[in-house]
Enzyme design. Structure first.
Site, mmCIF file in Angstrom:
data_model
loop_
_atom_site.group_PDB
_atom_site.id
_atom_site.type_symbol
_atom_site.label_atom_id
_atom_site.label_comp_id
_atom_site.label_asym_id
_atom_site.label_seq_id
_atom_site.Cartn_x
_atom_site.Cartn_y
_atom_site.Cartn_z
ATOM 1 N N PHE A 134 0.854 -1.187 0.000
ATOM 2 C CA PHE A 134 0.000 0.000 0.000
ATOM 3 C C PHE A 134 0.888 1.233 0.000
ATOM 4 O O PHE A 134 2.086 1.143 0.276
ATOM 5 C CB PHE A 134 -0.915 -0.012 1.236
ATOM 6 C CG PHE A 134 -2.383 -0.175 0.928
ATOM 7 C CD1 PHE A 134 -2.818 -1.135 0.033
ATOM 8 C CD2 PHE A 134 -3.335 0.637 1.536
ATOM 9 C CE1 PHE A 134 -4.171 -1.290 -0.245
ATOM 10 C CE2 PHE A 134 -4.688 0.490 1.269
ATOM 11 C CZ PHE A 134 -5.113 -0.471 0.373
ATOM 12 N N HIS A 249 -8.694 11.384 -1.905
ATOM 13 C CA HIS A 249 -8.196 10.110 -2.426
ATOM 14 C C HIS A 249 -7.821 10.319 -3.885
ATOM 15 O O HIS A 249 -8.586 10.925 -4.636
ATOM 16 C CB HIS A 249 -9.265 9.022 -2.303
ATOM 17 C CG HIS A 249 -8.713 7.637 -2.423
ATOM 18 N ND1 HIS A 249 -8.292 7.110 -3.623
ATOM 19 C CD2 HIS A 249 -8.494 6.671 -1.496
ATOM 20 C CE1 HIS A 249 -7.841 5.873 -3.416
ATOM 21 N NE2 HIS A 249 -7.954 5.588 -2.139
ATOM 22 N N LEU A 259 -15.179 5.165 -4.743
ATOM 23 C CA LEU A 259 -13.783 4.847 -4.456
ATOM 24 C C LEU A 259 -13.227 3.771 -5.381
ATOM 25 O O LEU A 259 -13.860 2.745 -5.612
ATOM 26 C CB LEU A 259 -13.680 4.366 -3.003
ATOM 27 C CG LEU A 259 -12.295 3.905 -2.525
ATOM 28 C CD1 LEU A 259 -11.309 5.052 -2.548
ATOM 29 C CD2 LEU A 259 -12.401 3.312 -1.127
ATOM 30 N N GLU A 262 -6.973 1.934 -3.234
ATOM 31 C CA GLU A 262 -5.524 1.958 -3.338
ATOM 32 C C GLU A 262 -4.981 0.552 -3.637
ATOM 33 O O GLU A 262 -3.906 0.383 -4.201
ATOM 34 C CB GLU A 262 -4.951 2.464 -2.004
ATOM 35 C CG GLU A 262 -3.482 2.750 -2.024
ATOM 36 C CD GLU A 262 -3.098 3.670 -0.864
ATOM 37 O OE1 GLU A 262 -3.783 4.701 -0.655
ATOM 38 O OE2 GLU A 262 -2.134 3.353 -0.163
ATOM 39 N N ARG A 293 -1.142 9.091 -0.313
ATOM 40 C CA ARG A 293 -2.311 9.607 -1.026
ATOM 41 C C ARG A 293 -2.221 11.100 -1.329
ATOM 42 O O ARG A 293 -2.638 11.538 -2.402
ATOM 43 C CB ARG A 293 -3.569 9.335 -0.197
ATOM 44 C CG ARG A 293 -3.903 7.874 -0.193
ATOM 45 C CD ARG A 293 -5.108 7.575 0.644
ATOM 46 N NE ARG A 293 -5.411 6.155 0.539
ATOM 47 C CZ ARG A 293 -6.326 5.529 1.267
ATOM 48 N NH1 ARG A 293 -7.030 6.203 2.167
ATOM 49 N NH2 ARG A 293 -6.550 4.243 1.103
ATOM 50 N N HIS A 359 -12.170 12.052 0.620
ATOM 51 C CA HIS A 359 -12.274 10.660 1.048
ATOM 52 C C HIS A 359 -12.332 10.477 2.552
ATOM 53 O O HIS A 359 -13.035 9.599 3.044
ATOM 54 C CB HIS A 359 -11.068 9.894 0.499
ATOM 55 C CG HIS A 359 -11.069 8.439 0.837
ATOM 56 N ND1 HIS A 359 -12.103 7.603 0.479
ATOM 57 C CD2 HIS A 359 -10.164 7.656 1.498
ATOM 58 C CE1 HIS A 359 -11.823 6.369 0.910
ATOM 59 N NE2 HIS A 359 -10.680 6.382 1.534
ATOM 60 N N ARG A 394 -3.322 10.546 6.191
ATOM 61 C CA ARG A 394 -3.457 9.157 6.631
ATOM 62 C C ARG A 394 -2.929 8.201 5.571
ATOM 63 O O ARG A 394 -3.167 8.398 4.378
ATOM 64 C CB ARG A 394 -4.937 8.837 6.899
ATOM 65 C CG ARG A 394 -5.179 7.375 7.217
ATOM 66 C CD ARG A 394 -6.607 7.101 7.607
ATOM 67 N NE ARG A 394 -7.569 7.207 6.522
ATOM 68 C CZ ARG A 394 -7.763 6.283 5.585
ATOM 69 N NH1 ARG A 394 -7.023 5.197 5.556
ATOM 70 N NH2 ARG A 394 -8.690 6.461 4.660
#
Lengths: 581, 262
Positions: A134, A249, A259, A262, A293, A359, A394
């Protein structure tokens, strides 16, 4: 029962009524998503009597929409330290490092506990929980269940709560958090289905109502994400923290802004602009598509703004056509379904048109690592809260984790505080109920000056255009004035439906109150913070300024709007450095 | 484009009525988008459930042109093209609506088989109670290992994924003729959920789940009509799961003898 004759429980002109029966629970949890259910289970297991109040059935909560996964150092060659470092660096060093250490160190237990309770995770070849790479992570640390991780986790928690007999009040909308002095006494709630208001006494109240995404146009969030709990707690005196940090996002589906996980990039998805360039080379040459992000969102927005979108349009391509049909069907079936249903595109054959969209909220109700706010007896967890573990940005895979780690901690704390709480004050609760009955009927009696749905649409546009991916002082100041005008317009308008059963016009109005209140705090925090850090990116102050701004924004409700203060960031584990990917 | 929406207000209406809303252009692409357009701009009194708008939360199950569907996942253009339904009909699905012109109007009614609270909002109590009846929570074979997950075979996970994907939208229950006729029948979603735990190698109950549901209220009550399979928005195929429950139960001789009596 004591009460005030100024505010009768029912109105002679019809409208809403107050229930005479006073509900009381030891621990009241507001919100039935992952954080709320995890808190409820923890409180119940600690011996407290618990009830969950939620405006939708728990499994309709937005947690269900989380796709990509949940971070935890599960493997021997990964470490808590490494997870914590990635999180702190990802936060642009604004996260409180003691809280981040807790998040990372409790992660493996919380994830495995979900497995023990029945969550079906995808598995690696050795039979252990599968993990994928990620953004911003130095290790493929994100545990997943295909691309439906939130669904699988939420259904497991709901099933577990059902098995343990946790009481759930469905379709109750909280209209007020009742605070006397600095202590929370309970809440007043609208039973949406019956159209009655209830006062609900509690020794501890846990706010787990999630984010406010719908304040913004182009949000990935469910329509129900209107920030009610955080807004109500703020209005009741609890400060909210770091609200200017709004996550955009990078990859949301063009058209609907649903969405696009990711996890798509984690599985090898590539980003292309209209000129056929893999443009992330210019912005994050090492991490490429798997930069954090905020960085990927800015990169895409820059490509679009400079005319390098696909055919000059406001989107670029997210491409997984090279992964092969089998891989896509096995790992990303939900994404494929969404693309087919909502964009008419099969991503096995064609690239996905995507653009950045709102997001997540890094900010929220200020709380300690046990969820305690500055109001005694009022706790919080999940996206509604700001511990702070996400700081200015985040990392993907950390929000599901936060709901479980800090949901549990808040539940335990709520249960342990409950026995020492003073006897509830029934008279005060009754006054609050009567005031709320009068307030609801006041909204009903006002003429419709402007439809609140129109005001909401205006607010969403203002917030996206004036407080979006890139920000600028004068533009934001203009935006704040517009937000304040919308707030004033909302205060004088009524609604066009006056029935009591399932009055969604009233619920929509109350949600709009929550939204505009938070929007003002976001705007003021963003204008005040004269630097660029994480998701808060200012054209007029392009650099991070640790000297002046390595600090948390705290907003308190005041007579004439928010009062802004600042607090130290807790450091101590990792040195504050430049952030390069 | 026109929407013909069934309305019902308790305390005011004695029976449902229909109201037609004119929309300039297909506003969003979906029926849910059209309903929001009505609620936001024309008539705030209309009520319907919603949340995610992306077909993952299961809130907006309703009857659209006589087919149970998620409003958020249903494109206006697809409905207007008027694909015919292949469902076995019953109850409201079978009833004609006076003045409805399928050529120019989309008909929106509440999900069948549930009492109407108001407009398109139905009382789901029976659905949630049925779910609880099948005890849909993990009963582990042994205490899980401290500090470790239990290993699972990739193949076992793949087998479970279809059933785990159920979003509990209740379209299956709203399309089921048996749910319509038999007030005590648990319905397809609850039984599919039971199958999900039956198939999970980590759950100790196995045959105990078959025993619990080997009744007319349980899987014996299903006639394998498969309306549920046709309307399921997530390919859970509840009818298939029920067929497997029946098949596995038939293999247990003790159960054959003790049918319904356990």
């Amino acid at each position: 029962m004591a009460g005030s004759d100024d505010f009768p429980l029912s109105s002679s002109t019809g409208g809403f009524e107050g229930a005479r029966e006073l509900l009381a629970h030891e621990v009241v949890v507001i919100g039935g998503g992952l954080a709320g259910l995890r808190a409820a289970l923890a409180a119940a297991n600690a011996g407290a009597e618990v009830a969950v109040f939620t405006k939708v059935h728990p499994i309709r909560s937005h947690s269900v929409a989380a796709q990509g996964g949940i971070n935890a150092a599960l493997r021997e060659d990964d470490s808590v330290e490494s997870h914590a470092f990635d999180t702190v660096k990802g936060s642009d060093y604004l996260a409180d490092q003691d809280a981040v250490m807790l998040l990372a160190s409790e992660a493996p237990d919380r994830v495995r506990e979900m497995e023990h309770w029945g969550t079906v995770f995808s598995r690696a070849e050795d039979g252990r929980i599968a993990q994928r790479p990620f953004g911003g992570a130095g290790y493929p640390r994100t545990a997943y269940a295909q691309d439906r991780t939130g669904h699988n986790l939420l259904h497991t928690l709901f099933e577990t709560a059902l098995g343990q007999g946790i009481r759930v009040y469905e379709e109750y909308f909280i209209t007020r958090i009742v605070v006397s002095g600095d202590r929370c006494l309970g809440v007043v709630a609208l039973n949406i289905r019956e159209g009655q208001l209830h006062s609900i006494q509690a020794r501890s109240v846990v706010i787990a109502t999630g984010g406010y995404g719908r304040i913004f146009d182009r949000s990935t969030n469910a329509v129900i994400n209107t920030g009610d709990g955080a807004s109500l707690a703020y209005r009741a005196g609890a400060p909210i923290e770091d609200m200017e940090f709004v996550q955009f996002h990078p990859t949301t589906l063009y058209g609907t802004n649903i969405l696009m996980s990711e996890g798509i990039r984690g599985e090898g998805g590539l980003l292309w602009n209209g000129e056929g360039e893999r443009f992330m080379e210019r912005y994050a040459p090492k991490a490429m598509e798997l930069a954090p992000r905020d960085i990927v969102a800015r990169s895409i927005q820059t490509e679009i703004d400079e005319g390098r979108g696909i055919d000059g349009k406001p989107f670029v391509h997210l491409d997984i056509t090279h992964l092969g049909a089998e891989h896509v069907k096995e790992r990303l079936p939900g994404i494929r379904e969404i693309c087919i249903n909502f964009a008419g595109i099969d991503p096995i054959e064609k690239p996905i048109p995507i653009q950045p969209g709102q997001h997540y909220s890094m900010g929220g109700l200020a709380c300690d690592s046990d969820g305690a706010t500055e109001v005694t007896g009022l706790l919080t967890a999940g996206e509604a809260a700001c511990v702070s573990v996400h700081g200015a940005n985040r990392l993907g895979g950390n929000s599901l984790l936060e709901t479980l780690v800090f949901g549990r901690r808040a539940g335990v704390a709520a249960a342990s505080q409950a026995p020492t709480a003073p006897e509830p004050d029934e008279a005060l609760m009754d006054v609050a109920l009567r005031e709320e009955v009068a307030r609801m009927n006041g909204i009903l009696m006002r003429p419709v000056e402007e439809r609140h749905a129109d005001l909401k649409e205006r607010l969403q546009k203002v917030m996206f255009e004036h407080f979006g991916v890139f920000r600028n002082g004068p533009v934001m100041k203009e935006g704040l004035e517009m937000v304040q005008k919308i707030k004033a317009a909302l205060e004088i308008t009524g609604i066009d439906y006056h029935g009591s059963v399932f009055n969604q016009a009233l619920v929509g109005y109350l949600e709009m109150e929550s939204m505009v209140e938070l929007a003002e705090v976001i705007a003021m925090g963003a204008i005040a913070r004269e630097e660029s850090r994480g998701s808060h990116s200012r054209i007029d102050f392009p650099d991070r300024d640790d000297e002046r701004w390595l600090k948390h924004t705290f907003a308190y409700v005041g007579e004439d709007g928010p009062i802004i203060e600042y607090r130290e960031v807790t450091l101590g584990h990792f040195e504050v450095k430049e952030r390069v990917y | 484009m026109r929407l013909r929406v069934q309305r019902f207000e308790p305390g005011r209406d004695t029976s449902p009525r229909y109201q037609v809303y004119e929309l300039e252009d297909p506003p969003g692409q979906t029926v849910l988008g059209a309903l929001f357009e009505v609620q936001d701009r024309q008539d705030g009194s209309i009520a319907f459930r919603y949340s995610c708008r992306g077909a993952v939360c299961g809130s907006c199950a309703m009857l659209i042109n006589k087919v149970p569907r998620l409003a958020c996942k249903t494109q206006v253009s697809d409905v207007m093209e008027g694909a015919t339904s292949n469902l076995q009909t019953f109850g409201t699905i079978d009833q004609d609506v006076e003045d409805w012109d399928p050529e120019t109007e989309i008909l929106v009614e509440p999900l069948p088989n549930f009492p109407v609270i108001r407009d398109l909002v139905v009382d789901m109590t029976r659905f949630w109670n049925a779910l609880e009846e099948v005890e849909p929570w993990m009963v582990p074979a042994e205490d899980p290992p401290e500090g470790l997950e239990r290993p699972m075979e990739h193949g076992d996970v793949v087998k479970l994924e279809r059933l785990v994907g159920c979003i509990l939208c209740a379209l299956c229950s709203g399309s089921c003729p048996i749910v319509h006729d038999e007030p005590d029948f648990l319905g397809p979603a609850a039984l599919a959920k039971a199958r999900r735990f039956y198939e999970d190698p980590r759950d100790v109950r196995r045959d105990g789940i078959l025993e619990m549901l080997y009744t007319e209220e349980g899987f014996e009550g299903c006639d394998l009509i498969y309306n549920c399979v046709k309307v399921c928005p997530r390919n859970v195929a509840p009818g298939g799961a029920i067929r497997k429950l029946k098949k596995d139960a038939a293999k247990l001789p003790a159960l054959e003898r003790g049918r319904n009596g356990i």
